[in-house]
Write a protein that holds these residues in place. Structure first.
Motif, PDB file in Angstrom:
ATOM      1  N   VAL A  80       0.849  -1.073  -0.172  1.00 23.18           N
ATOM      2  CA  VAL A  80      -0.079  -0.050  -0.259  1.00 23.18           C
ATOM      3  C   VAL A  80       0.809   1.317  -0.035  1.00 23.18           C
ATOM      4  O   VAL A  80       0.482   2.150  -0.878  1.00 23.18           O
ATOM      5  N   ALA A  81       1.879   1.323   0.682  1.00 22.58           N
ATOM      6  CA  ALA A  81       2.889   2.305   0.834  1.00 22.58           C
ATOM      7  C   ALA A  81       3.551   2.541  -0.412  1.00 22.58           C
ATOM      8  O   ALA A  81       3.689   3.701  -1.002  1.00 22.58           O
ATOM      9  N   ALA A  82       3.878   1.412  -1.183  1.00 23.83           N
ATOM     10  CA  ALA A  82       4.242   1.510  -2.580  1.00 23.83           C
ATOM     11  C   ALA A  82       3.232   2.082  -3.390  1.00 23.83           C
ATOM     12  O   ALA A  82       3.873   3.097  -4.296  1.00 23.83           O
ATOM     13  N   MET A  83       2.226   2.148  -3.337  1.00 24.55           N
ATOM     14  CA  MET A  83       1.226   2.567  -4.190  1.00 24.55           C
ATOM     15  C   MET A  83       1.076   4.321  -3.891  1.00 24.55           C
ATOM     16  O   MET A  83       0.824   4.723  -4.971  1.00 24.55           O
ATOM     17  N   HIS A  84       1.144   4.387  -2.761  1.00 29.00           N
ATOM     18  CA  HIS A  84       1.033   5.969  -2.258  1.00 29.00           C
ATOM     19  C   HIS A  84       1.903   6.635  -3.059  1.00 29.00           C
ATOM     20  O   HIS A  84       1.799   7.719  -3.562  1.00 29.00           O
ATOM     21  N   GLU A  85       3.091   6.199  -2.753  1.00 26.90           N
ATOM     22  CA  GLU A  85       4.373   7.035  -3.503  1.00 26.90           C
ATOM     23  C   GLU A  85       4.154   6.803  -5.092  1.00 26.90           C
ATOM     24  O   GLU A  85       4.342   8.001  -5.654  1.00 26.90           O
ATOM     25  N   ALA A  86       3.642   5.936  -5.527  1.00 24.35           N
ATOM     26  CA  ALA A  86       3.648   5.642  -6.942  1.00 24.35           C
ATOM     27  C   ALA A  86       2.475   6.822  -7.583  1.00 24.35           C
ATOM     28  O   ALA A  86       2.523   7.225  -8.696  1.00 24.35           O
ATOM     29  N   ILE A  87       1.356   6.928  -6.774  1.00 26.13           N
ATOM     30  CA  ILE A  87       0.353   7.819  -7.180  1.00 26.13           C
ATOM     31  C   ILE A  87       0.830   9.247  -7.088  1.00 26.13           C
ATOM     32  O   ILE A  87       0.379  10.176  -8.237  1.00 26.13           O
ATOM     33  N   ASP A  88       1.516   9.498  -6.312  1.00 27.89           N
ATOM     34  CA  ASP A  88       1.984  11.023  -6.154  1.00 27.89           C
ATOM     35  C   ASP A  88       3.032  11.182  -7.282  1.00 27.89           C
ATOM     36  O   ASP A  88       3.188  12.551  -7.431  1.00 27.89           O
ATOM     37  N   ASP A  89       3.465  10.291  -8.138  1.00 29.20           N
ATOM     38  CA  ASP A  89       4.349  10.407  -9.217  1.00 29.20           C
ATOM     39  C   ASP A  89       3.878  10.871 -10.352  1.00 29.20           C
ATOM     40  O   ASP A  89       3.092   9.716 -11.062  1.00 29.20           O
ATOM     41  N   SER A  90       3.622  11.978 -11.000  1.00 27.77           N
ATOM     42  CA  SER A  90       3.125  12.209 -12.176  1.00 27.77           C
ATOM     43  C   SER A  90       3.376  11.382 -13.375  1.00 27.77           C
ATOM     44  O   SER A  90       2.557  11.262 -14.328  1.00 27.77           O
ATOM     45  N   ARG A  91       4.666  10.959 -13.378  1.00 24.10           N
ATOM     46  CA  ARG A  91       5.200  10.177 -14.422  1.00 24.10           C
ATOM     47  C   ARG A  91       4.082   8.727 -14.555  1.00 24.10           C
ATOM     48  O   ARG A  91       4.271   8.253 -15.667  1.00 24.10           O
ATOM     49  N   ASN A  92       3.558   8.523 -13.539  1.00 20.35           N
ATOM     50  CA  ASN A  92       2.743   7.247 -13.656  1.00 20.35           C
ATOM     51  C   ASN A  92       1.264   7.461 -13.923  1.00 20.35           C
ATOM     52  O   ASN A  92       0.458   6.783 -13.952  1.00 20.35           O
ATOM     53  N   HIS A  93       1.140   8.667 -14.567  1.00 20.68           N
ATOM     54  CA  HIS A  93      -0.501   9.214 -14.834  1.00 20.68           C
ATOM     55  C   HIS A  93      -0.850   9.037 -16.387  1.00 20.68           C
ATOM     56  O   HIS A  93      -1.901   8.966 -16.639  1.00 20.68           O
ATOM     57  N   ASP A  94       0.107   8.734 -17.171  1.00 20.77           N
ATOM     58  CA  ASP A  94      -0.174   8.557 -18.454  1.00 20.77           C
ATOM     59  C   ASP A  94      -0.529   7.137 -18.710  1.00 20.77           C
ATOM     60  O   ASP A  94      -0.574   6.283 -17.826  1.00 20.77           O
ATOM     61  N   TYR A  95      -0.913   6.707 -20.058  1.00 20.97           N
ATOM     62  CA  TYR A  95      -1.018   5.610 -20.621  1.00 20.97           C
ATOM     63  C   TYR A  95       0.207   4.589 -20.151  1.00 20.97           C
ATOM     64  O   TYR A  95       1.161   4.838 -20.419  1.00 20.97           O
ATOM     65  N   PRO A  96      -0.317   3.287 -19.641  1.00 19.65           N
ATOM     66  CA  PRO A  96       1.139   2.405 -19.598  1.00 19.65           C
ATOM     67  C   PRO A  96       1.095   1.818 -20.812  1.00 19.65           C
ATOM     68  O   PRO A  96       0.668   1.752 -21.923  1.00 19.65           O
ATOM     69  N   PRO A  97       2.510   0.991 -20.934  1.00 19.38           N
ATOM     70  CA  PRO A  97       2.745   0.278 -22.129  1.00 19.38           C
ATOM     71  C   PRO A  97       1.786  -0.984 -22.018  1.00 19.38           C
ATOM     72  O   PRO A  97       1.219  -1.627 -21.103  1.00 19.38           O
ATOM     73  N   TYR A  98       1.339  -1.323 -23.390  1.00 18.44           N
ATOM     74  CA  TYR A  98       0.298  -2.397 -23.562  1.00 18.44           C
ATOM     75  C   TYR A  98       0.503  -3.593 -22.880  1.00 18.44           C
ATOM     76  O   TYR A  98      -0.253  -4.361 -22.151  1.00 18.44           O
ATOM     77  N   GLU A  99       1.842  -4.038 -22.859  1.00 17.16           N
ATOM     78  CA  GLU A  99       2.212  -5.353 -22.340  1.00 17.16           C
ATOM     79  C   GLU A  99       2.657  -5.423 -21.177  1.00 17.16           C
ATOM     80  O   GLU A  99       2.930  -6.224 -20.428  1.00 17.16           O
ATOM     81  N   GLY A 100       2.535  -4.129 -20.446  1.00 18.23           N
ATOM     82  CA  GLY A 100       3.018  -4.082 -18.754  1.00 18.23           C
ATOM     83  C   GLY A 100       4.289  -3.270 -19.035  1.00 18.23           C
ATOM     84  O   GLY A 100       5.097  -3.120 -19.814  1.00 18.23           O
ATOM     85  N   THR A 101       4.454  -2.574 -17.981  1.00 18.41           N
ATOM     86  CA  THR A 101       5.764  -1.838 -17.535  1.00 18.41           C
ATOM     87  C   THR A 101       7.083  -2.899 -17.725  1.00 18.41           C
ATOM     88  O   THR A 101       6.901  -3.836 -17.114  1.00 18.41           O
TER      89      THR A 101
END
Length: 398
Positions: free
Chosen positions: A55-76
């Motif tokens: 959950v803590a890792a998710m909180h940190e990742a949400i705050d990073d705007s680099r994670n707000h765009d489309y992901p790669p189709y096959e997964g990061t």
């Protein structure tokens, strides 16, 4: 033609029965509306929280705007590399994170989509009975033909490959297996997978292995991966999930691993139907796979206690049910005095407010059985057993 005259639903939908758990949810809601205090051993949705470090890792990742765009189709790449690292550590299996791993939006999504990728009209799909309903429904959506493989207690709920008529395997496209097994809780060893891989190669069949419960095991048993069999990647694709192992059902994150051509075929379907999973969730998933796995052993200790309470309770009421070594499901026979599994489960719900799942919802071979999920506290399990005792719901009539 007027709208009232036109058939609104596609034939495939009109021929599809309601999804088992959607119907159970309706019955639960109706019972609650009548004022019934439910104890649900229904759907397998963990009641324990996702571990705090994930959950803590998710909180940190949400705050990073680099994670707000489309992901790669096959997964990061980060997540797929984490999957490859986990597969090597957990099973001793090497997979190429670029060609042999794909992130999926929960394994259910990929289990359904692999039929779109592989199955043509008229292709035979070898489907266990009882089994997870999606295998059968997805086959029907793809206009494939379901050939049921009975899973019976006498054969430890493994399919008897030697009993399949000679003309069937050579016309089959895929075969599904799922161990640890939903709904029976049965497990298999690597020798079974070795037999299955040889069978698939002989008949040119694709193996689809649903290994969603790989980490939920007890009494010293460790679940294998079919990819541990030498040469399995020639014919097999495996579906794994973070849902049960890390209490992440609502996060919708899993992975498909195995044969590169099959992964690529699944990818064509997915690139045309979805846009991948939120990158922040994949980052949290990578942490789950690569950090300490103590949360899994802690979870399994709790489920072992609950399993033992459920088994002891059923035995006190006359059932001779054996403790399962995998999943969080108890599979038990319906008392003979009831005409069907649905009749028994309906009676239990009406009389006690305890929710059980009729086994025929998983296929014809499930008739005469019910499934109980131990996704409530030990205390709730004991309360549910006490309600059955109070209403004299026992295996043998008194």
């Amino acid at each position: 033609m007027s709208q009232s005259q036109r058939q609104l639903r596609a034939d495939r939908i009109s021929k599809t029965p309601p999804y088992l758990f959607a119907e159970i949810d309706k019955k639960k809601a109706a019972a609650v509306a009548r004022g019934v205090d439910l104890i649900s051993f229904g759907i397998g949705d963990p009641d324990m929280a996702t571990p705090p470090h994930i959950v803590a890792a998710m909180h940190e990742a949400i705050d990073d705007s680099r994670n707000h765009d489309y992901p790669p189709y096959e997964g990061t790449l980060e997540f797929r590399e984490a999957v490859a690292t986990w597969m090597q550590r957990r099973f001793g299996v090497s997979v190429d994170p670029v060609k042999e791993v794909m992130a999926v939006i929960g394994s259910k999504e990929a289990i359904a989509h692999i039929h779109t990728a592989l199955v043509n009209r008229g292709d035979i799909c070898l489907i266990p009975s009882p089994s997870y309903p999606v295998y059968r429904i997805a086959t029907q959506f793809s206009e494939g033909i379901v050939y049921s493989l009975p899973l019976r207690e006498s054969n430890r709920y493994l399919p008897d490959l030697g009993q399949i008529p000679n003309d069937v395997p050579d016309r089959a496209k895929i075969i599904w297996v799922n161990y640890p097994n939903n709904p029976t809780g049965a497990v298999c060893d690597l020798a079974f997978y070795e037999e299955l891989v040889a069978f698939a190669k002989k008949h040119n069949i694709i193996i689809c292995s649903d290994n969603a419960y790989s980490e939920m095991t007890y009494d010293g048993y460790t679940a294998p991966s079919i990819l541990q069999v030498p040469g399995a990647k020639d014919v097999a694709i495996e579906f794994l999930s973070l849902s049960k192992a890390y209490n992440m059902t609502g996060w919708r994150l899993g992975m498909a691993v195995g044969n590169a051509e099959l992964i690529a075929a699944l990818g064509i379907v997915k690139t045309n139907t979805d846009s991948g999973q939120f990158k922040a969730i994949q980052k949290a998933g990578a942490v789950a796979l690569t950090s300490s796995q103590d949360c899994i052993s802690n979870m399994n200790a709790i489920y072992t206690e609950r399993r033992d309470a459920m088994i002891a309770g059923l035995r006190s009421l006359g059932w001779q049910t054996e403790p399962m070594k995998g999943t969080f499901y108890v599979w038990a026979k319906v008392p003979e005095r009831f005409s069907s599994a649905a009749a028994f489960c309906g009676h239990v719900l009406d009389e006690t407010g305890v929710v059980l799942v009729p086994g025929n919802g998983y296929g014809d071979e499930g008739e005469g059985y019910f499934r109980a999920a131990i996704t409530v506290s030990t205390e709730k399990i004991k309360q549910g057993i006490a309600r059955l005792q109070e209403k004299n719901i026992t295996y043998k009539s008194s």
